[in-house]
Design an enzyme around this catalytic site. Structure first.
Site, short mmCIF file in Angstrom:
data_model
loop_
_atom_site.label_atom_id
_atom_site.label_comp_id
_atom_site.label_asym_id
_atom_site.label_seq_id
_atom_site.Cartn_x
_atom_site.Cartn_y
_atom_site.Cartn_z
N LYS A 95 36.02 -3.60 5.51
CA LYS A 95 35.49 -2.24 5.07
C LYS A 95 36.04 -2.19 3.32
CE LYS A 95 34.54 2.21 6.66
NZ LYS A 95 35.28 3.37 7.54
C1 E4P Z 1 33.14 5.86 8.50
O1 E4P Z 1 33.38 5.01 8.41
C2 E4P Z 1 34.39 7.07 8.13
O2 E4P Z 1 35.50 6.60 8.78
C3 E4P Z 1 33.90 8.42 8.56
O3 E4P Z 1 32.70 8.68 9.21
C4 E4P Z 1 34.15 9.49 7.36
O4 E4P Z 1 34.12 10.73 8.30
P1 E4P Z 1 34.39 12.21 7.72
O5 E4P Z 1 33.62 12.46 6.41
O6 E4P Z 1 34.41 13.16 8.72
O7 E4P Z 1 36.13 12.01 7.27
#
Ligand code: E4P
Length: 251
Positions: free
Chosen positions: A123
């Protein structure tokens, strides 16, 4: 595949041959079974191993996404968390790497890949350095999930950099008076017209309704918190109806 069935949305694929033939009103109809393709997937967005274990047995979860905040909230060593998740049998685990430069991001991405092999999806943030690292890692066959996507232009750059996934954060857009789901639709439109293979992984999903809408608008994958996954199966009328049916079984 039938050309009308191509694209980014959740689709049904027709088997190439009829599986059943049965008579109806004096005629024989060929019926085809329709199976869900690999296109529509659900990932869980969590770093809590017990939460994953509990839900993985449903057979409905195709991958896990984590981020540094989720790891911090787990209160555990990140590497132990990743190892535990992989040992559960998860086949696609997004692991965020850190770095100021593309060189650092690449080095860290390659190290994660060496450790966890192809289960690991690297990522990376959607910055110029992140995009350079994405291009490099994708070229050597490592899956990349480009995170923190908030515009179509970012999605375009990520696809040009060979990203396997892009993660538009729909909930965070909504938090900032933007329409997260519209971004999914806009990206899906461009990707469909340009026949782009990068998959849209709707992230920052906070409720059940957004899951259905995101898939409807062209997301390939939704990554959702465990609670949202649980809520997807729940409906008050199912609970009520089942209570009645169970009572009638015993009557
Ligand atoms: C996705 O890859 C992220 O980890 C996640 O969906 C972020 O979500 P949030 O905005 O609720 O922290």
């Amino acid at each position: 595949m039938d050309s009308s069935l191509k694209g980014n949305s959740c689709l049904l694929r027709r088997q190439p041959f009829p599986l059943y033939i049965y008579p109806m009103n004096g005629y024989s109809y060929n019926t085809y079974t329709y199976t869900q393709t690999y296109i529509m997937k659900l990932f869980l967005d969590t770093a809590i191993v017990s939460d994953i274990e509990e839900r993985l047995s449903s057979g409905l979860i195709a991958g896990i996404t984590t981020n540094p905040t989720l790891i911090r909230k787990s209160g555990r060593d990140p590497w132990k968390v990743y190892t535990d998740i992989i040992e559960l049998g998860v086949e696609d685990l997004s692991i965020e790497v850190n770095g100021e430069t593309s060189k650092e991001l690449i080095e860290n991405g390659v190290a994660v890949n060496k450790n966890y092999g192809n289960v690991a999806t690297i990522k990376l943030p959607c910055t110029i350095e992140g995009l350079k690292a994405c291009k490099y890692l994708s070229n050597i066959g490592i899956r990349v999930n480009m995170t923190l996507i908030f515009s179509v232009s970012q999605a375009i750059l990520c696809s040009l950099a060979g990203a396997t996934y892009i993660s538009p954060f729909i909930g965070r857009m909504d938090d900032n008076s933007l329409t997260g789901l519209s971004l999914i639709a806009d990206i899906a439109d461009v990707f469909k017209k340009q026949e782009i293979k990068t998959q849209i992984l709707a992230a920052s999903v906070r409720d059940v309704q957004s899951v259905g809408k995101a898939f409807e608008l062209g997301a390939n994958i939704c990554t959702i918190p465990p609670k949202v996954f649980d809520n997807m199966a729940d409906h008050v009328l199912t609970t009520k109806g089942l209570e009645q049916f169970n009572a009638d079984f015993l009557a």
